[in-house]
Design a protein around this motif. Structure first.
Motif, PDB file in Angstrom:
ATOM      1  N   GLY A   1       0.938  -1.159  -0.121  1.00 53.48           N
ATOM      2  CA  GLY A   1       0.071  -0.060   0.012  1.00 53.48           C
ATOM      3  C   GLY A   1       0.835   1.375   0.093  1.00 53.48           C
ATOM      4  O   GLY A   1       2.124   1.301  -0.092  1.00 53.48           O
ATOM      5  N   THR A   2       0.171   2.286   0.274  1.00 50.32           N
ATOM      6  CA  THR A   2       0.816   3.796   0.012  1.00 50.32           C
ATOM      7  C   THR A   2       1.725   3.784   1.374  1.00 50.32           C
ATOM      8  O   THR A   2       2.928   4.471   1.010  1.00 50.32           O
ATOM      9  CB  THR A   2      -0.200   4.860   0.298  1.00 50.32           C
ATOM     10  OG1 THR A   2      -1.176   4.679  -0.795  1.00 50.32           O
ATOM     11  CG2 THR A   2       0.360   6.039   0.352  1.00 50.32           C
ATOM     12  N   THR A   3       1.545   3.170   2.388  1.00 46.00           N
ATOM     13  CA  THR A   3       2.544   3.375   3.477  1.00 46.00           C
ATOM     14  C   THR A   3       3.873   2.669   3.149  1.00 46.00           C
ATOM     15  O   THR A   3       5.010   3.233   3.568  1.00 46.00           O
ATOM     16  CB  THR A   3       1.943   2.760   4.747  1.00 46.00           C
ATOM     17  OG1 THR A   3       0.541   3.556   5.000  1.00 46.00           O
ATOM     18  CG2 THR A   3       2.676   2.685   5.986  1.00 46.00           C
ATOM     19  N   ALA A   4       3.933   1.585   2.300  1.00 47.49           N
ATOM     20  CA  ALA A   4       5.082   1.148   2.059  1.00 47.49           C
ATOM     21  C   ALA A   4       5.844   1.885   0.747  1.00 47.49           C
ATOM     22  O   ALA A   4       7.001   2.011   0.872  1.00 47.49           O
ATOM     23  CB  ALA A   4       4.846  -0.378   1.168  1.00 47.49           C
TER      24      ALA A   4
ATOM     25  N   PRO B   1      -5.447   1.189  -4.171  1.00 42.33           N
ATOM     26  CA  PRO B   1      -6.683   1.173  -5.039  1.00 42.33           C
ATOM     27  C   PRO B   1      -8.210   0.946  -4.173  1.00 42.33           C
ATOM     28  O   PRO B   1      -9.167   0.638  -4.588  1.00 42.33           O
ATOM     29  CB  PRO B   1      -6.460  -0.623  -5.395  1.00 42.33           C
ATOM     30  CG  PRO B   1      -5.472  -1.182  -4.761  1.00 42.33           C
ATOM     31  CD  PRO B   1      -4.673   0.040  -3.807  1.00 42.33           C
ATOM     32  N   GLN B   2      -8.023   1.227  -2.943  1.00 36.76           N
ATOM     33  CA  GLN B   2      -9.025   1.010  -1.954  1.00 36.76           C
ATOM     34  C   GLN B   2      -9.981   2.401  -1.879  1.00 36.76           C
ATOM     35  O   GLN B   2     -10.684   2.391  -1.118  1.00 36.76           O
ATOM     36  CB  GLN B   2      -8.548   0.432  -0.566  1.00 36.76           C
ATOM     37  CG  GLN B   2      -8.094   1.320   0.468  1.00 36.76           C
ATOM     38  CD  GLN B   2      -6.359   1.498   0.067  1.00 36.76           C
ATOM     39  OE1 GLN B   2      -5.799   1.301  -0.957  1.00 36.76           O
ATOM     40  NE2 GLN B   2      -5.655   1.676   1.231  1.00 36.76           N
ATOM     41  N   LYS B   3      -9.667   3.339  -2.526  1.00 35.46           N
ATOM     42  CA  LYS B   3     -10.475   4.431  -2.348  1.00 35.46           C
ATOM     43  C   LYS B   3     -11.375   4.880  -3.796  1.00 35.46           C
ATOM     44  O   LYS B   3     -12.264   4.221  -3.872  1.00 35.46           O
ATOM     45  CB  LYS B   3      -9.564   5.672  -1.930  1.00 35.46           C
ATOM     46  CG  LYS B   3      -8.865   5.173  -0.577  1.00 35.46           C
ATOM     47  CD  LYS B   3      -8.408   6.292   0.259  1.00 35.46           C
ATOM     48  CE  LYS B   3      -7.492   5.336   1.549  1.00 35.46           C
ATOM     49  NZ  LYS B   3      -6.775   6.267   2.398  1.00 35.46           N
ATOM     50  N   SER B   4     -10.662   5.769  -4.594  1.00 39.07           N
ATOM     51  CA  SER B   4     -11.310   5.830  -5.731  1.00 39.07           C
ATOM     52  C   SER B   4     -11.627   4.963  -6.694  1.00 39.07           C
ATOM     53  O   SER B   4     -12.469   4.754  -7.452  1.00 39.07           O
ATOM     54  CB  SER B   4     -10.829   7.242  -6.466  1.00 39.07           C
ATOM     55  OG  SER B   4     -11.285   8.398  -6.186  1.00 39.07           O
TER      56      SER B   4
ATOM     57  N   HIS C   1      -2.399  15.148  -2.580  1.00 45.89           N
ATOM     58  CA  HIS C   1      -3.269  15.588  -3.630  1.00 45.89           C
ATOM     59  C   HIS C   1      -4.555  15.949  -2.876  1.00 45.89           C
ATOM     60  O   HIS C   1      -4.928  16.952  -2.888  1.00 45.89           O
ATOM     61  CB  HIS C   1      -3.594  14.665  -4.760  1.00 45.89           C
ATOM     62  CG  HIS C   1      -4.580  15.634  -6.058  1.00 45.89           C
ATOM     63  ND1 HIS C   1      -4.933  14.851  -7.167  1.00 45.89           N
ATOM     64  CD2 HIS C   1      -5.080  16.560  -5.937  1.00 45.89           C
ATOM     65  CE1 HIS C   1      -5.437  15.678  -7.801  1.00 45.89           C
ATOM     66  NE2 HIS C   1      -5.767  16.840  -7.167  1.00 45.89           N
ATOM     67  N   ASN C   2      -4.913  14.823  -2.125  1.00 48.19           N
ATOM     68  CA  ASN C   2      -6.258  15.152  -1.202  1.00 48.19           C
ATOM     69  C   ASN C   2      -5.736  14.525   0.017  1.00 48.19           C
ATOM     70  O   ASN C   2      -5.494  13.396   0.264  1.00 48.19           O
ATOM     71  CB  ASN C   2      -7.202  14.250  -1.879  1.00 48.19           C
ATOM     72  CG  ASN C   2      -8.668  14.470  -0.902  1.00 48.19           C
ATOM     73  OD1 ASN C   2      -9.209  15.522  -0.819  1.00 48.19           O
ATOM     74  ND2 ASN C   2      -9.073  13.453  -0.391  1.00 48.19           N
ATOM     75  N   GLU C   3      -5.971  15.607   1.025  1.00 47.27           N
ATOM     76  CA  GLU C   3      -5.814  15.084   2.503  1.00 47.27           C
ATOM     77  C   GLU C   3      -7.096  14.406   3.046  1.00 47.27           C
ATOM     78  O   GLU C   3      -7.892  14.934   3.356  1.00 47.27           O
ATOM     79  CB  GLU C   3      -5.396  16.314   3.275  1.00 47.27           C
ATOM     80  CG  GLU C   3      -4.918  16.004   4.751  1.00 47.27           C
ATOM     81  CD  GLU C   3      -4.066  14.770   4.924  1.00 47.27           C
ATOM     82  OE1 GLU C   3      -4.731  13.816   5.363  1.00 47.27           O
ATOM     83  OE2 GLU C   3      -2.772  14.739   4.892  1.00 47.27           O
ATOM     84  N   THR C   4      -6.938  13.145   2.868  1.00 47.35           N
ATOM     85  CA  THR C   4      -7.979  12.288   3.204  1.00 47.35           C
ATOM     86  C   THR C   4      -8.504  12.480   4.607  1.00 47.35           C
ATOM     87  O   THR C   4      -9.978  12.440   4.892  1.00 47.35           O
ATOM     88  CB  THR C   4      -7.939  10.808   3.045  1.00 47.35           C
ATOM     89  OG1 THR C   4      -7.142  10.985   1.861  1.00 47.35           O
ATOM     90  CG2 THR C   4      -9.347  10.156   3.029  1.00 47.35           C
ATOM     91  N   SER C   5      -8.021  12.609   5.865  1.00 46.57           N
ATOM     92  CA  SER C   5      -8.131  13.159   7.120  1.00 46.57           C
ATOM     93  C   SER C   5      -8.987  14.063   7.119  1.00 46.57           C
ATOM     94  O   SER C   5      -9.842  14.197   8.147  1.00 46.57           O
ATOM     95  CB  SER C   5      -7.123  12.981   7.884  1.00 46.57           C
ATOM     96  OG  SER C   5      -6.336  14.194   7.563  1.00 46.57           O
TER      97      SER C   5
ATOM     98  N   THR D   1      -3.440   9.046  -2.932  1.00 50.31           N
ATOM     99  CA  THR D   1      -4.197   7.676  -2.595  1.00 50.31           C
ATOM    100  C   THR D   1      -5.856   7.920  -2.700  1.00 50.31           C
ATOM    101  O   THR D   1      -6.376   7.006  -3.393  1.00 50.31           O
ATOM    102  CB  THR D   1      -3.877   7.242  -1.023  1.00 50.31           C
ATOM    103  OG1 THR D   1      -2.270   7.218  -0.873  1.00 50.31           O
ATOM    104  CG2 THR D   1      -4.322   5.877  -0.837  1.00 50.31           C
ATOM    105  N   SER D   2      -6.322   8.918  -2.334  1.00 50.60           N
ATOM    106  CA  SER D   2      -7.861   9.128  -2.220  1.00 50.60           C
ATOM    107  C   SER D   2      -8.137   9.966  -3.455  1.00 50.60           C
ATOM    108  O   SER D   2      -9.298   9.909  -3.831  1.00 50.60           O
ATOM    109  CB  SER D   2      -8.241   9.690  -1.012  1.00 50.60           C
ATOM    110  OG  SER D   2      -7.684  11.008  -0.492  1.00 50.60           O
ATOM    111  N   ALA D   3      -7.377  10.672  -4.062  1.00 50.96           N
ATOM    112  CA  ALA D   3      -7.566  11.638  -5.004  1.00 50.96           C
ATOM    113  C   ALA D   3      -7.465  10.854  -6.492  1.00 50.96           C
ATOM    114  O   ALA D   3      -8.491  11.049  -7.237  1.00 50.96           O
ATOM    115  CB  ALA D   3      -6.646  12.747  -5.306  1.00 50.96           C
TER     116      ALA D   3
HETATM  117  C1  LIG Z   1      -5.704   5.995   2.712  1.00 50.69           C
HETATM  118  C2  LIG Z   1      -4.360   6.992   2.477  1.00 50.69           C
HETATM  119  C3  LIG Z   1      -2.962   6.704   2.775  1.00 50.69           C
HETATM  120  C4  LIG Z   1      -2.775   5.231   3.382  1.00 50.69           C
HETATM  121  O1  LIG Z   1      -2.920   4.161   2.549  1.00 50.69           O
HETATM  122  P1  LIG Z   1      -2.557   2.683   3.001  1.00 50.69           P
HETATM  123  O2  LIG Z   1      -2.764   2.029   1.491  1.00 50.69           O
HETATM  124  O3  LIG Z   1      -3.195   2.002   4.017  1.00 50.69           O
HETATM  125  O4  LIG Z   1      -1.276   2.801   3.189  1.00 50.69           O
HETATM  126  C5  LIG Z   1      -2.283   7.386   2.498  1.00 50.69           C
HETATM  127  N1  LIG Z   1      -2.313   8.770   2.156  1.00 50.69           N
HETATM  128  C6  LIG Z   1      -3.564   9.034   1.859  1.00 50.69           C
HETATM  129  C7  LIG Z   1      -3.689  10.368   1.244  1.00 50.69           C
HETATM  130  C8  LIG Z   1      -4.737   8.115   2.000  1.00 50.69           C
HETATM  131  O5  LIG Z   1      -5.808   8.718   1.947  1.00 50.69           O
END
Ligand SMILES: *Cc1c(COP(=O)(O)O)cnc(C)c1O
Length: 372
Positions: A81-84, A194-197, A149-153, A174-176
């Protein structure tokens, strides 16, 4: 949170699909049906063989055309995932210094990760309060610039624009990605899961790399920095070019991801998918503006996200209670980001979410507030 009042939302008010999470997000029935239909020739087969590699190939080509990548750009993928990918970028894309924009949990995590790397020298972090976004202050000493691009929090979306011609521009999308427009000339690495848009499952990362980013990976490889193989982007590149990953990926994730990319491309590409999200988000923001008990959390209109809408409630209404009542009625994951501590709900309006369901959600919110 005070006790949850027992409010039963009438069935006819409810959205058809009850998922509004910001990731994992709604997976369309068609994606799952395609996965089931692929049985028994896909799931449970080798990821080094043609059946799976063809899906990876189609995914990589689909992303190439979805983002209209210029010649020389490459689509790479790996596990974790993104964290890696953050750690891979720290090991393989940053020479020694960079500037990071931090305006929420995710953008801050990458910035802090880089700051703690012992082999990096000058990591500059520019912060802003939740609900806003800072700007770069370019300086020739930085060899990368990084932002989300998009701060999901927080539901803040910042247009992707290079601060300067020098230095690589690394974008956490990741989310954008897939739910917002972007010009590939403005980035060197546009990375996401791939778990968002894309309405698939987590655990994978994809990065769209410019030729400059690829040269940088090769340049850093020649230094004597130790790089863990799992995070070594030269290895990721090598495998991606063969439509493989370094180690075993989740095959279901790849299949549903490819299906979503094809769905976008067949319907009009990124313009279509991002307009779909934007229409839903704008509907929610206008709804909030028209109610005296709610308002969009992000004050600057140009920073309001088209994929994750954050809506504040007045003090006399407990947003945690609202999300809990929705959940008790089966409508899930409208909770605000756990650590941000605001009186708000957060609604994922990724391209898979239908506008009619967003409208129904606002009817449910009106119903709950009236009953409270
Ligand atoms: C969800 C998210 C992450 C984390 O993604 P993982 O696949 O859980 O590591 C990082 N950055 C943004 C902007 C996110 O929305």
């Amino acid at each position: 949170m005070s006790e949850i009042p027992n409010i039963v939302i009438p069935e006819n008010l409810k959205p058809k699909d009850l998922r509004f999470g910001s990731g994992p997000s709604k997976i369309r029935a068609t994606q799952l049906a395609a996965l089931v239909a692929s049985n028994p020739s896909y799931l449970g087969t080798s990821h080094r063989q043609k059946t799976v590699k063809d899906v990876v190939k189609s995914l990589r080509e689909g992303l190439h055309s979805l983002f209209k990548l210029p010649d020389g750009y490459e689509v790479i993928l790996g596990n974790g995932g993104t964290t890696a990918f953050w750690d891979a970028a720290i090991f393989c894309l940053i020479k020694e210094s960079g500037q990071f924009l931090s305006f929420g949990e995710f953008s801050n995590k990458f910035a802090q990760g880089a700051k703690s790397a012992p082999f990096l020298k000058n990591i500059d972090i520019i912060k802003s309060e939740p609900g806003d976004a800072p700007d770069y202050v370019p300086n020739p000493s930085f060899d990368i610039y990084a932002t989300a691009h998009n701060e999901t929090s927080t539901g803040v979306m910042k247009e992707v624009k290079r601060p300067t011609k020098d230095g690589l521009h690394l974008i956490d999308a990741t989310s954008a990605a897939g739910g917002a427009m972007v010009d590939p000339k403005e980035f060197d690495a546009y990375y996401f899961g791939p778990q968002k848009s894309f309405g698939s499952d987590g655990g994978l990362f994809v990065a769209l790399l410019s030729p400059e980013a690829i040269s940088r990976i090769e340049e850093v490889k020649k230094t004597n920095r130790w790089q863990p193989p799992f995070l070594d982007l030269t290895i990721t590149l090598e495998n991606s070019r063969l439509n493989q990953t370094y180690n075993t990926p989740a095959l279901a994730t790849i299949h549903m991801f490819e299906n979503q990319v094809s769905w976008f491309n067949e319907n009009g590409g990124l313009t279509w998918s991002s307009n779909k999200s934007k229409t839903s988000a704008e509907f929610l923001y206008s709804w909030a503006e028209s109610r005296d008990f709610a308002k969009p959390f992000v004050e600057k209109k140009e920073l309001r996200s088209s994929v994750v809408a954050t809506i504040d409630f007045i003090d006399s209404i407990d947003a945690l209670q609202i999300s809990a009542i929705l959940r008790a009625n089966g409508i899930v994951d409208t909770d605000s980001y756990r650590k941000i501590g605001k009186n708000q709900i957060r609604v994922g309006v990724f391209p898979s979410v239908e506008l009619s369901d967003v409208e129904a959600l606002t009817n449910c919110l009106d119903y709950i507030v009236e009953k409270l």
